[in-house]
Enzyme design. Structure first.
Site, PDB file in Angstrom:
ATOM      1  N   ASP A  30     -10.689   3.423   2.151  1.00  0.00           N
ATOM      2  CA  ASP A  30     -11.029   2.856   3.470  1.00  0.00           C
ATOM      3  C   ASP A  30     -11.880   3.826   4.300  1.00  0.00           C
ATOM      4  OD1 ASP A  30      -9.934   0.336   3.273  1.00  0.00           O
ATOM      5  OD2 ASP A  30      -7.992   0.920   4.104  1.00  0.00           O
ATOM      6  N   LYS A  89       0.801  -1.234   0.000  1.00  0.00           N
ATOM      7  CA  LYS A  89       0.000   0.000   0.000  1.00  0.00           C
ATOM      8  C   LYS A  89       0.833   1.283   0.000  1.00  0.00           C
ATOM      9  CE  LYS A  89      -4.272  -1.651   2.112  1.00  0.00           C
ATOM     10  NZ  LYS A  89      -5.290  -1.342   3.127  1.00  0.00           N
TER      11      LYS A  89
END
Ligand SMILES: NC(=O)c1ccc[n+]([C@@H]2O[C@H](COP(=O)([O-])OP(=O)(O)OC[C@H]3O[C@@H](n4cnc5c(N)ncnc54)[C@H](OP(=O)(O)O)[C@@H]3O)[C@@H](O)[C@H]2O)c1
Length: 281
Positions: free
Chosen positions: A107, A70
Site C-alpha cells: 500500500d 490482513k
C-alpha cells in the site's frame, strides 16, 4: 486462454465480490499475454488459516489479502518483509517453489507511486505532511512518508488515542493533532492526505476548512469512490494540485503482479477506465 502450466494467483477476503483486483490483474494478464489466472477467493474468517496454508499445496504463486484477513495473514507467513512488519498488516503474499510464504505490504509503494505519477516533481521532503486518519491505511501512508524522508509528519484523527498509538509505533518525526486543531496542523504543510473513510460513498462528508493550507500544497484523497471527492474539488478550486485515490489501488497491485507473473505492469489511462467501468463509473 490458459494452459495446464498456468500460474495462479488470487485475492482472499470476506466478502470479496466487490474487489476490483480480479478485473485489474485480468486486464494485465491479457495485455501481456501471460499464461496465468487471478481469481476471487472468498474465505470466511474461521476458515482462513486452513485455506491460507493450502495455497502452496494447490500450486499458487501467491495471493492478495484483503479485509478482514490482513493481520491474521501476517501471523501465518514464514517470512515478513520489514515494511509489512512496520505497518502491521500484509496485503500481498508470494509463495516460493519450496512452499515458503512471504508477506509484503504494497500500500505504501502504491501511495507514493500515485503521488509521483499524479504530480511529477512533487518532493515529499520539501515540508510538513498532514495525514488525516489513523486506521490501517493511515499506517501504510505514514510509514511510507517517513521512509520517503518527510521530516515533520502530522497525524490528525477523531480518536486521539489511536493516533497516539500510531505515532508511538512509528520511528520518526511524528506529531498528533486533534481534529479541532486541524488549522494548526495545516499551517505550512507541503502535503495533505485524507486516509479517513469520510467523503466515501455511504459515509459522512469530510468537513474541514482548508483556509490554513498553503496553495502550493499537494492534496491527495485515498478515497476513490467517488473519484473526485469534495476534498479534492475544494482543494482544486482554491488552487492546490490534487491527486485522486484510484492510482494508489492500481499501483499497489503492480508489485504483486511482478512477483507472481514476472512482468512489472504499467498503469495507463486505459487501465484506469477499465477499472472505473467495473466500479460502475
Ligand atoms: N486508494 C486505496 O488504494 C486505498 C487503500 C486502503 C484504503 N483506502 C480507503 O481509505 C479509507 C480508510 O481505510 P482504512 O482501512 O484505514 O479504514 P479504518 O482502519 O477503518 O480507519 C478509518 C479511519 O477513518 C476515521 N473515521 C471514520 N469515521 C469517521 C468519522 N465519522 N469522523 C471522523 N473520522 C472518522 C477513523 O477515525 P477513528 O480512529 O476515530 O475511528 C479512522 O482514522 C477507506 O475509505 C478505504 O476505502 C483506499
Amino acid at each position: 486462454m490458459i494452459s495446464g502450466k498456468a500460474k495462479l494467483a488470487g485475492v482472499m477476503g470476506w466478502p470479496v465480490q466487490h474487489s476490483q483486483s480480479p478485473r485489474l490483474h485480468g486486464y494485465w494478464l491479457d495485455q501481456y499475454g501471460i499464461d496465468g489466472a487471478y481469481v476471487p477467493l472468498p474465505v470466511r474468517p474461521e476458515d482462513f488459516e486452513g485455506a491460507f496454508r493450502a495455497l502452496p499445496l494447490l500450486g499458487f504463486s501467491g495471493v492478495n489479502i484483503t479485509v478482514p484477513h490482513k493481520q491474521t495473514a501476517l501471523e501465518l507467513v514464514d517470512i515478513l518483509d520489514p515494511m509489512a512488519r512496520q505497518i502491521g498488516a500484509i496485503n500481498t503474499v508470494v509463495i516460493s517453489d519450496d512452499g515458503n510464504l512471504t508477506g509484503y505490504n504494497t500500500d505504501g509503494f502504491g501511495f507514493l507511486e500515485n503521488l509521483n505519477r499524479g504530480c511529477p516533481g512533487f518532493d515529499p521532503e520539501a515540508g510538513p505532511a498532514v495525514v488525516l486518519g489513523a486506521g490501517g491505511a493511515a499506517r501504510a501512508v505514514a510509514c511510507s512518508l517517513i521512509a520517503a524522508g518527510v521530516s515533520d509528519l502530522r497525524l490528525v484523527n477523531r480518536t486521539r488515542d489511536r493516533a497516539d498509538a500510531l505515532a508511538g509505533s512509528i520511528q520518526g518525526p511524528v506529531s498528533v493533532y486533534d481534529f479541532s486543531d486541524t488549522d494548526h496542523a495545516l499551517d505550512g504543510a507541503n502535503l495533505l492526505v485524507n486516509t479517513t473513510s469520510l467523503g466515501m460513498e455511504g459515509h459522512p462528508p469530510l468537513t474541514i476548512s482548508l483556509d490554513a493550507l498553503p496553495v502550493q500544497a499537494l492534496v491527495n484523497d485515498i478515497v476513490y469512490a467517488p473519484l473526485r471527492t469534495d476534498l479534492l474539488k475544494t482543494a482544486e478550486a482554491r488552487g492546490n494540485s490534487v491527486v485522486d485515490g484510484l492510482g494508489m489501488l492500481l499501483h499497489q497491485a503492480r508489485a504483486g503482479f511482478e512477483k507472481w507473473f514476472g512482468v512489472m505492469p504499467d498503469v495507463t489511462d486505459d487501465l484506469r477506465a477499465h477499472v472505473l467501468k467495473g466500479m460502475g463509473g
